[in-house]
Write an enzyme that holds these catalytic residues in place. Structure first.
Site, mmCIF file in Angstrom:
data_model
loop_
_atom_site.group_PDB
_atom_site.id
_atom_site.type_symbol
_atom_site.label_atom_id
_atom_site.label_comp_id
_atom_site.label_asym_id
_atom_site.label_seq_id
_atom_site.Cartn_x
_atom_site.Cartn_y
_atom_site.Cartn_z
ATOM 1 N N CYS A 106 0.686 -1.069 0.013
ATOM 2 C CA CYS A 106 0.271 0.252 -0.020
ATOM 3 C C CYS A 106 0.743 1.340 0.135
ATOM 4 C CB CYS A 106 -0.453 -0.247 1.221
ATOM 5 S SG CYS A 106 -0.155 0.263 2.888
ATOM 6 N N ARG A 147 -2.351 -0.334 5.769
ATOM 7 C CA ARG A 147 -3.310 -0.902 4.730
ATOM 8 C C ARG A 147 -2.054 -2.385 3.606
ATOM 9 N NH1 ARG A 147 -4.894 3.374 0.823
ATOM 10 N NH2 ARG A 147 -2.811 4.355 1.526
#
Length: 106
Positions: free
Chosen positions: A67, A72
């Site tokens: 990410c 994330r």
């Protein structure tokens, strides 16, 4: 299956192996600005993330995930590993990748 964190150089070596799938879990807007060569975008914050991943990615092949900064993708990677995927996460995300001078599609 397995979840593992890799630094930029380990990740670069990993995605160079035959059969490794690359998953970008950022938003479509972030992906359109820049992404790793060969990466497929499925937004971690979007609806039905796991269902979309299961439709697109081959569970029998390893997945390299990233990410923006690694947060994330860490969350997504743990969720995917719990579903039976072999996942390797890029520590520091695309920010670390770009800082290391690795190739990016812009």
């Amino acid at each position: 299956m397995e979840y593992k964190d890799l630094d930029v150089n380990e990740f670069a070596q990993y995605i160079g192996q035959k059969g490794v799938q690359i998953l970008d879990v950022r938003t479509p807007e972030e992906y359109s600005e820049q992404h790793l060569i060969g990466a497929v975008n499925v937004d971690w914050m979007g609806k039905n993330f796991l269902a979309t991943v299961e439709r697109i990615f081959d569970k029998s092949r390893p997945i390299a995930i990233y990410c923006r900064s690694g947060r994330r993708s860490e969350d997504a990677g743990h969720s995917m590993a719990a579903k039976g995927y072999d996942v390797e996460n890029l520590i520091g995300g695309i920010l670390a990748w770009e800082e290391a001078g690795k190739p990016i599609v812009k």
